[in-house]
Scaffold this motif. Structure first.
Motif, PDB file in Angstrom:
ATOM      1  N   LYS A 155       9.288  35.724  28.174  1.00 12.91           N
ATOM      2  CA  LYS A 155       7.801  36.698  28.011  1.00 12.91           C
ATOM      3  C   LYS A 155       7.759  37.396  29.522  1.00 12.91           C
ATOM      4  N   LYS A 156       8.253  36.948  30.391  1.00 14.19           N
ATOM      5  CA  LYS A 156       7.154  38.065  31.733  1.00 14.19           C
ATOM      6  C   LYS A 156       8.600  39.072  31.073  1.00 14.19           C
ATOM      7  N   TRP A 157       9.648  39.225  31.158  1.00 15.38           N
ATOM      8  CA  TRP A 157      10.509  39.995  31.144  1.00 15.38           C
ATOM      9  C   TRP A 157       9.684  41.464  29.793  1.00 15.38           C
ATOM     10  N   VAL A 179      13.969  30.966  30.249  1.00 12.02           N
ATOM     11  CA  VAL A 179      12.462  31.112  31.173  1.00 12.02           C
ATOM     12  C   VAL A 179      11.715  32.565  31.406  1.00 12.02           C
ATOM     13  N   CYS A 180      12.111  33.087  31.365  1.00  9.26           N
ATOM     14  CA  CYS A 180      11.433  33.991  32.107  1.00  9.26           C
ATOM     15  C   CYS A 180      11.102  35.840  31.037  1.00  9.26           C
ATOM     16  N   ASN A 198      17.731  34.547  31.609  1.00 11.72           N
ATOM     17  CA  ASN A 198      16.881  33.372  31.965  1.00 11.72           C
ATOM     18  C   ASN A 198      16.401  33.195  30.588  1.00 11.72           C
TER      19      ASN A 198
END
Lengths: 206, 151
Positions: A76-78, A73-74, A71
């Protein structure tokens, strides 16, 4: 270029896409690396932290890790999680590499045996008063609290641990767990009440 | 060496940490409910995964510029209104052609500044509570009077 497009192009080893990717996310990765180093209490030079950043990009490229991101959307967090993990591994390797040999307590400190008396390393250990009953007691209390927390329901446990061990506020916990702030507040309140009750019971039994 | 810490070894065996993709999906809120449940069960016992999430939250929150702006505006809003008010007030003298217009704008901004100020908010709050208290007191005396009258 949208993150989805960028991801798919980077996964196909497109050079221009990779350039954009590096430009866009370099700051985030550098920030993550520096954050982790500070959290570990390690002081690295700027060159060395840049090396880690480079290593992260290299690993992403070589193992084509971006293909794993399901995804966009994730992303940056990934990337942050990946950077934190690689930095941690780097530090572990580094300390392992730099660690000194284990010396026995019975080993003599002076090389020249004939000149001096036999001095053991154990003679340099701190006095017994520094590891006395107080420290043991605090360890014991910590263990008791830990055990009592582990008896709570898993969600209460998680919220309480985030709050007590990681110093997260109710708002932070709500953001991490993606639940309303009110739910977090009630979970913490209930967990603390139960913990207090259980600890009181425990000490009464003693 | 391996037999020295059997409990730790056992713990490590039982602990199957979720991968980076799953963790990032969990913190982004895109993971399905069943998987979230499993992750939360794991997080309750795994310190390293919890730390990872807490650190990720810290970093991504700090890098979110939108939130920084809102934080800035929350703290400096009072000063912002006052500055705008003073600028328009001085502009009313500089551009005498639009004197009244600028003055009206500065007046409105001044009111906004007064209403937004923390002290005003506190005063309003105190006034409201006092009003509520006096209301309840009045009600009480009314009930007492009514009871005495009934007796």
């Amino acid at each position: 270029m949208s993150p989805e497009e960028l991801l798919s192009k980077c996964a196909d080893y497109d050079h221009t896409a990779w350039n954009i990717f590096i430009k866009r996310y370099k700051n985030l990765i550098t920030k993550s690396v520096r954050y982790k180093l500070a959290a570990l209490g390690v002081t690295f030079s700027n060159n060395e932290s840049n090396d880690i950043v480079q290593q992260i990009f290299f690993e992403l490229w070589e193992k084509n890790k971006l293909k794993k991101v399901r995804n966009a959307v994730c992303l940056k967090k990934w990337l942050t999680i990946v950077s934190l993990n690689i930095t941690l591994n780097y530090c572990k390797e580094k300390t392992f590499r730099d660690s000194r040999k284990i010396i026995s307590f019975e080993k003599k400190l002076c090389r020249d045996n004939s000149k001096s008396e036999k001095v053991l390393i154990s003679a340099f250990l701190p006095d017994e008063k520094f590891n006395s009953a107080r420290i043991l007691e605090s360890h014991e209390t910590r263990e008791i609290i830990k055990r009592e927390i582990s008896k709570l329901e898993y969600r209460q446990q998680l919220v309480l641990k985030f709050n007590l061990y990681h110093g997260k506020t109710q708002k932070d916990i709500a953001e991490i767990m993606n639940i309303p702030g009110g739910t977090v507040a009630s979970l913490i309140k209930r967990a603390k009440e139960l913990l207090r009750k259980n600890l009181n019971k425990f000490y009464e039994d003693i | 060496m391996n037999d020295r810490y059997p409990r730790e070894k056992e713990k490590m065996k039982n602990r199957l940490c979720p991968n980076e993709e799953t963790l990032s999906e969990y913190i982004s809120g895109t993971l399905p409910a069943e998987k979230r449940l499993l992750i939360e069960k794991h997080l309750a016992v795994c310190r390293s995964c919890r730390t990872l999430l807490a650190e990720t939250h810290d970093i991504t929150r700090k890098s979110a510029s939108g939130k920084m702006i809102t934080r800035f505006s929350a703290g400096k809003r009072e000063v912002l209104w006052l500055t705008a008010c003073l600028i328009t007030f001085s502009a009313s003298f500089l551009f005498s052609k639009f004197f009244l217009q600028f003055l009206a704008v500065s007046f409105l901004l001044g009111i906004k500044w007064i209403l937004d100020a923390k002290t005003t908010k506190t005063l309003i709050m105190i006034h409201k509570t006092l009003k509520a208290e006096t209301k309840t007191d009045k009600e009480k005396t009314f009930i007492d009077q009514k009871q005495s009258f009934m007796d």
